[in-house]
Design a protein around this motif. Sequence first.
Motif, PDB file in Angstrom:
ATOM      1  N   SER A 133      -4.033   7.658   4.350  1.00  0.00           N
ATOM      2  CA  SER A 133      -3.868   7.031   5.651  1.00  0.00           C
ATOM      3  C   SER A 133      -4.783   7.709   6.672  1.00  0.00           C
ATOM      4  O   SER A 133      -4.561   8.853   7.045  1.00  0.00           O
ATOM      5  CB  SER A 133      -2.413   7.136   6.120  1.00  0.00           C
ATOM      6  N   MET A 177       0.848  -1.193   0.000  1.00  0.00           N
ATOM      7  CA  MET A 177       0.000   0.000   0.000  1.00  0.00           C
ATOM      8  C   MET A 177       0.882   1.242   0.000  1.00  0.00           C
ATOM      9  O   MET A 177       1.724   1.412   0.884  1.00  0.00           O
ATOM     10  CB  MET A 177      -0.914   0.019   1.239  1.00  0.00           C
ATOM     11  N   TYR A 209      -8.471   0.998   1.303  1.00  0.00           N
ATOM     12  CA  TYR A 209      -7.368   0.038   1.141  1.00  0.00           C
ATOM     13  C   TYR A 209      -7.811  -1.134   0.269  1.00  0.00           C
ATOM     14  O   TYR A 209      -7.079  -1.580  -0.629  1.00  0.00           O
ATOM     15  CB  TYR A 209      -6.908  -0.462   2.510  1.00  0.00           C
ATOM     16  N   ASN A 255      -3.345   5.401  -1.266  1.00  0.00           N
ATOM     17  CA  ASN A 255      -4.474   5.375  -0.339  1.00  0.00           C
ATOM     18  C   ASN A 255      -4.239   6.348   0.803  1.00  0.00           C
ATOM     19  O   ASN A 255      -3.143   6.384   1.372  1.00  0.00           O
ATOM     20  CB  ASN A 255      -4.650   3.953   0.214  1.00  0.00           C
TER      21      ASN A 255
END
Length: 553
Positions: free
Chosen positions: A534, A447, A517, A532
């Motif tokens: 956070s 990620m 996610y 993505n």
Amino acid sequence: MRIVVVGGVAGGMSAAARLRRLQEGAEIIVLEAGPEVSFANCGLPYFVSGEITDPGALLVQTPASLKASLNLDVRVNSAVTALDPAARTVRVNGPDADYELTYDVLVLSPGAEAFRPDVPGIDSPRVTTLRTVSDAHALHDAAAGASSAVVIGAGFIGLEAAEALAMRGVKTTVVEFADHVLPPLDTESAYYVAQELAELGMDVRTSTAVTAIEEPGAGGPADVVLSDGSRVKADVVVLAAGVRPRTSIWEDAGVECERGAIVVDEHGRTNLEGVWAVGDAVVSTDLVTGARRPVALAGPANRAGRLVADAISGNLSHPIPAAAGTAIVRVGKLTAAMTGANERALEGIAHHTISLHPADHAGYFPGATQMHMRLHFAEDGKVLGAQIVGRGGVDKRIDVLATAIKAGMTVADLIDLDLAYSPPYGSAKDPVNMAGMMASNVLDRTMDVWHTADLARLRQTHLILDVRSRAEYEGEGHIDGALNIPHLEIRDRMDEVRASAAGRPIAVHCKSGMRSYLAHRQLVQAGNTCVNHSGGMITMLAELGDSADGVVK
């Protein structure tokens, strides 16, 4: 051998008590400038609030009890006014007379004093601090007749004092020079605390200083004048704008100091023969960054006092540890805690940061509440710092993470921790495990993340994709211009996403970062370049604060 300890409470009394256990034959004299030598200074706000009703509960030990149990000669109201290191004497201003006292070993534990800004009116009798038992009694009594108060400083002590006053029904204004409350916290974590202060009815003024305290001409509350030109009425003013080491006497006598704090070696020795130091007035080394500064916390002072006593007694096997700065505070129904380095301390140090918002225990068990966690970690995965704010389970997790930092653990190690689980207490994947999993995903590039600070840039270069439900998108606000495709529809609408991206990378987000996610993994495996957010919209709104209205529609 005569050992003289200057200053009691945490560091000094821990050293004196340990010295007696190790050296029954030594003469140990403790000199305390105030009337109490051993009291629960961390409990003072809870006496002011009325939660602790017995004032005697604040007194941990008395001179009489210390004489009976440890044969310590404890002298209260005895301030040391001078040190002669060549003659090995200290000058004492006692309750009856001044006198000179010789020593073989001297342990300095002078502590810190409240910082008093140089503003007109700061010496008004209605201005108080909250550092001693007498301070607590005075504030407790003053709150009974007060309708308004101003607390100068929104650090740990300031917020504890403000909460105590609010619990007593006093309308309280908190003034903080920094741009957010609890300055040791990152902006996001502090936002949740500020929201809780507002829920408690407090008026919080950040990026603001007190410029004067003006007494009325004919009684009534004072005017507290602020740097923005406004005035706030106050029957009581609590000064909690930070502390500074109480070291001028020792520095004048030749004790080496650094920015006002006493310099010691790894065992607590100063540069003067036979002189040791411990506690809030001593320079400490930060466990994570190596920065040198005093750490005004009771836990490190107590532990250092014991180790200094060991070293004086000949045991040099255990140096005083570097401090992780672990701290916790209750604010209304919230708990805020931190350990290790914050974002500001890590400036210039390569690191990653993630935010997550797990429940404090199994979501299907009644009473689960959301926590807000931030984790800082190095390129090699080493845990550097953590912050947690929430209504439950915060203390448990911050202590685990503090232990991880002390042990030099990596985020991968967090995944493997075998933590206690039962639905009322946690989840099978504990939030600490989850933080480790998320951080490991960042390190191995499963990620790639983006942060709120990147938003302005990404709006020019990326497709902003919001994968919350349509109801959330419309009802809870959204980034202007973001494409909304709920995460459950991403697979079926992948061509639409590609067309909207038009060759651009995709910056995806949801409410907390979990659904996005899942979408991120689908998008990447379909050949898209994707990052993505956070922490999702929860983190974004917290970090944007008052400026959110210009970004989120």
